[in-house]
Design a protein around this motif. Sequence first.
Motif, PDB file in Angstrom:
ATOM      1  N   UNK A 196     -30.159 -11.622 -15.732  1.00 33.98           N
ATOM      2  CA  UNK A 196     -31.210 -10.695 -16.175  1.00 33.98           C
ATOM      3  C   UNK A 196     -31.182 -10.462 -17.684  1.00 33.98           C
ATOM      4  N   UNK A 197     -30.017 -10.688 -18.298  1.00 36.57           N
ATOM      5  CA  UNK A 197     -29.900 -10.516 -19.741  1.00 36.57           C
ATOM      6  C   UNK A 197     -30.185 -11.814 -20.503  1.00 36.57           C
ATOM      7  N   UNK A 198     -30.649 -12.831 -19.793  1.00 35.05           N
ATOM      8  CA  UNK A 198     -31.032 -14.082 -20.435  1.00 35.05           C
ATOM      9  C   UNK A 198     -29.893 -15.017 -20.715  1.00 35.05           C
ATOM     10  N   UNK A 199     -28.732 -14.853 -20.058  1.00 36.94           N
ATOM     11  CA  UNK A 199     -27.589 -15.754 -20.271  1.00 36.94           C
ATOM     12  C   UNK A 199     -27.620 -16.803 -19.174  1.00 36.94           C
ATOM     13  N   UNK A 200     -27.519 -18.032 -19.561  1.00 42.12           N
ATOM     14  CA  UNK A 200     -27.516 -19.160 -18.632  1.00 42.12           C
ATOM     15  C   UNK A 200     -26.071 -19.404 -18.176  1.00 42.12           C
ATOM     16  N   UNK A 201     -25.834 -19.269 -16.904  1.00 44.97           N
ATOM     17  CA  UNK A 201     -24.480 -19.412 -16.368  1.00 44.97           C
ATOM     18  C   UNK A 201     -24.155 -20.866 -16.090  1.00 44.97           C
ATOM     19  N   UNK A 202     -22.898 -21.205 -16.358  1.00 48.70           N
ATOM     20  CA  UNK A 202     -22.399 -22.539 -16.031  1.00 48.70           C
ATOM     21  C   UNK A 202     -22.178 -22.646 -14.521  1.00 48.70           C
ATOM     22  N   UNK A 203     -22.183 -23.863 -14.019  1.00 48.56           N
ATOM     23  CA  UNK A 203     -21.926 -24.031 -12.578  1.00 48.56           C
ATOM     24  C   UNK A 203     -20.500 -23.585 -12.228  1.00 48.56           C
ATOM     25  N   UNK A 204     -20.297 -23.044 -11.046  1.00 51.15           N
ATOM     26  CA  UNK A 204     -18.940 -22.608 -10.652  1.00 51.15           C
ATOM     27  C   UNK A 204     -18.003 -23.795 -10.452  1.00 51.15           C
ATOM     28  N   UNK A 205     -16.727 -23.541 -10.693  1.00 47.25           N
ATOM     29  CA  UNK A 205     -15.690 -24.544 -10.497  1.00 47.25           C
ATOM     30  C   UNK A 205     -14.823 -24.193  -9.281  1.00 47.25           C
ATOM     31  N   UNK A 206     -14.087 -25.187  -8.828  1.00 48.77           N
ATOM     32  CA  UNK A 206     -13.193 -24.990  -7.688  1.00 48.77           C
ATOM     33  C   UNK A 206     -11.890 -24.358  -8.162  1.00 48.77           C
ATOM     34  N   UNK A 207     -11.436 -23.379  -7.412  1.00 51.44           N
ATOM     35  CA  UNK A 207     -10.206 -22.676  -7.782  1.00 51.44           C
ATOM     36  C   UNK A 207      -9.017 -23.611  -7.625  1.00 51.44           C
ATOM     37  N   UNK A 208      -8.195 -23.664  -8.665  1.00 51.39           N
ATOM     38  CA  UNK A 208      -7.003 -24.501  -8.615  1.00 51.39           C
ATOM     39  C   UNK A 208      -5.974 -23.876  -7.658  1.00 51.39           C
ATOM     40  N   UNK A 209      -5.260 -24.728  -6.950  1.00 49.95           N
ATOM     41  CA  UNK A 209      -4.264 -24.292  -5.978  1.00 49.95           C
ATOM     42  C   UNK A 209      -2.869 -24.571  -6.496  1.00 49.95           C
ATOM     43  N   UNK A 210      -1.934 -23.758  -6.057  1.00 50.42           N
ATOM     44  CA  UNK A 210      -0.531 -23.931  -6.457  1.00 50.42           C
ATOM     45  C   UNK A 210       0.079 -25.049  -5.621  1.00 50.42           C
ATOM     46  N   UNK A 211       0.623 -26.095  -6.233  1.00 54.37           N
ATOM     47  CA  UNK A 211       1.157 -27.213  -5.439  1.00 54.37           C
ATOM     48  C   UNK A 211       2.361 -26.820  -4.580  1.00 54.37           C
ATOM     49  N   UNK A 212       3.216 -25.935  -5.080  1.00 56.89           N
ATOM     50  CA  UNK A 212       4.391 -25.556  -4.286  1.00 56.89           C
ATOM     51  C   UNK A 212       3.982 -24.738  -3.065  1.00 56.89           C
ATOM     52  N   UNK A 213       2.996 -23.841  -3.233  1.00 51.44           N
ATOM     53  CA  UNK A 213       2.519 -23.049  -2.089  1.00 51.44           C
ATOM     54  C   UNK A 213       1.875 -23.930  -1.034  1.00 51.44           C
ATOM     55  N   UNK A 214       1.118 -24.935  -1.487  1.00 54.48           N
ATOM     56  CA  UNK A 214       0.504 -25.856  -0.523  1.00 54.48           C
ATOM     57  C   UNK A 214       1.561 -26.689   0.185  1.00 54.48           C
ATOM     58  N   UNK A 215       2.643 -27.005  -0.530  1.00 51.39           N
ATOM     59  CA  UNK A 215       3.720 -27.764   0.111  1.00 51.39           C
ATOM     60  C   UNK A 215       4.405 -26.945   1.200  1.00 51.39           C
ATOM     61  N   UNK A 216       4.520 -25.658   0.960  1.00 53.48           N
ATOM     62  CA  UNK A 216       5.155 -24.793   1.966  1.00 53.48           C
ATOM     63  C   UNK A 216       4.298 -24.648   3.212  1.00 53.48           C
TER      64      UNK A 216
END
Length: 633
Positions: A196-216
């Motif tokens: 509404x304030x005239x700012x053009x938003x960039x496309x959203x990105x994928x949240x980075x994941x923690x490799x050690x947490x994913x390994x667990x």
Amino acid sequence: MVSNPVHRLPFLPGTSFKDSTKTAFHRSQTLSYKNGYAVVRRPTVGIGGERLQVNQLSQAELDELANKAPILTYGQPKQAPPAEFIPAHVAFDKKVLKFDAYFQEDVPMSTEEHYRIRQVNIYYYLEDDSMSVMEPVVENSGIPQGKLIKRQRLTKNDQGDHYHWKDLNRGINLTIYGRTFRVVDCDRFTQVFLESQGIELNPPEKMALDPYTELRKQPLRKYVTPSDFDQLKQFLTFDKQVLRFYAIWDDTDSMFGECRTYIIHYYLMDDTVEIREVHERNNGRDPFPLLMNRQRMPKVLVKNAKNFPQCVLEISDQEVLEWYTAKDFIVGKPLTILGRTFFIYDCDPFTRQYYKEKFGISDLPRIDVSEKEPPPVKQELPPYNGFGLIEDSVQNCFVLIPKAPKKDVIKMLVNDNKVLRYLAALESPIPEDKDRRFVFSYFLASDMISIFEPPVRNSGIIGGKYLGRTKVAKPSSTAEDPIYYGPTDFFIGAVIEVFGHRFIILDTDDYVLKYMENNAAQYSPEALLSIRNRIQKQEAPAPELENKQTREDPPGVQELEALIDTIQKQLKDHPCKDNIHEAFQIYDQEASGFVDKERFFKICDSLNLPIDDSLIKEVRTPAWLPGAADGYC
């Protein structure tokens, strides 16, 4: 680390340069009072004393005003009222922009991870242009989480400029206190406000994941080949479902063994068995609730597992070929568990329904295992030993401290001093016993019998008391129900068996005849006939019978009767005649009717009786009476 591009210093507190001429950093007042009325005043300067360009006209507006010619119709034109001013803290109250971001943190002291990704939320407060950084708390992470940067205005460069909402967008890096945050996305309110304030938003990105947490999160590698049976499914399906069986353990074959009741629980969720003991009140046992804890029960062990130390180590699948399952527990069949054989006699309704649906067994009747009362043991009395009365001996078999049997007191008072006397002969094959005579005394008060044998001089047999006072049972009676001889059993010609010796009644005294006449209804016709024959013989004896009687009677019977008449005539007028009978009864304790000579003379001296020696010398006791040999009177 991002450094200051001008001074080549890190952009951290204390290393940035600001304008030292600025001393006032307060906000200008927008509300004031004039003549007692609240008046809105537009601020002309901002924080730090800088002039605000918002309330000044632009160059285009100034040019338009310069070239515009006013049209005056009626005097001066009216000035338009200024627009209503709304302060920022009122317009943007409780309006917050939220951005999702993350930053990377090095982990130098770990071999499992080299860096760590930490996710954060960046909040921008529109009312005062302040910002805060929050990290969601993860349970058991071991990292201090929560508020990383408290709410404040954050500088974006070394000139002292602060972050504004116009500087925020998706897909950019924000450097705050030397730490770079990557903004990946924002919420719906933030997106609508910026657009509404005239700012053009960039496309959203994928949240980075923690490799050690994913390994667990990955499942651990299993080196055992999984089976087709799903234990988790069994647990979820049969949780809190238990089969209940009622069983007994019969140990009566061993010494001091007994039949005890148990409850067997079979847990369907993990195929474990538990045995609980049923305690009864006052059974004398310690109230242990469990005979066997809940565990799996081996049914068939490996051949070499018999020597396995089961009391120390738990049995594993390597030592067991087959475990007990639900199909092994059947009502009406024995079951051996850890060396004990249990007999299952009943189960609960849930168990019956389970067996009907699972195994198709619908007939599980309850088996009656209640202990039947044994038949009462008949008390057999020991054989009579011959000592004392049977009633006295039997009392020792009934109670620990025997009591004397009850006596018929009325009978004893009515029949006191009433004695029936009979003359009897011993029936024996021995020739020496044929001439022996005995006097039976039957005491009506106690139904006792005493036997006295008159001594016979030069017979070789010591006379005297043959049997003391006692009750004599008939040979056909038993020790449990003895039948004693009564007065109706004694009559002339009757055979009396006393402890294996048979006696034949030969004669009676006059008192017996009188007693039988008064109680003729109690005697049998045979007894009455024998007495009638005796009376007839006495009243009218035949010459042949008289001669026979004279030959059979001992000599001196007639002389004795004449002497007795003479003595009675002499004592008839004696003043102590009433005490004579009592004195002789005192010395005759056996109630035999006879006393010896010494006692006779002693009684006569004590009563001052005149004694005629010539009469005493002529007294000769008949042979069938006691004292015929030893001088009894």
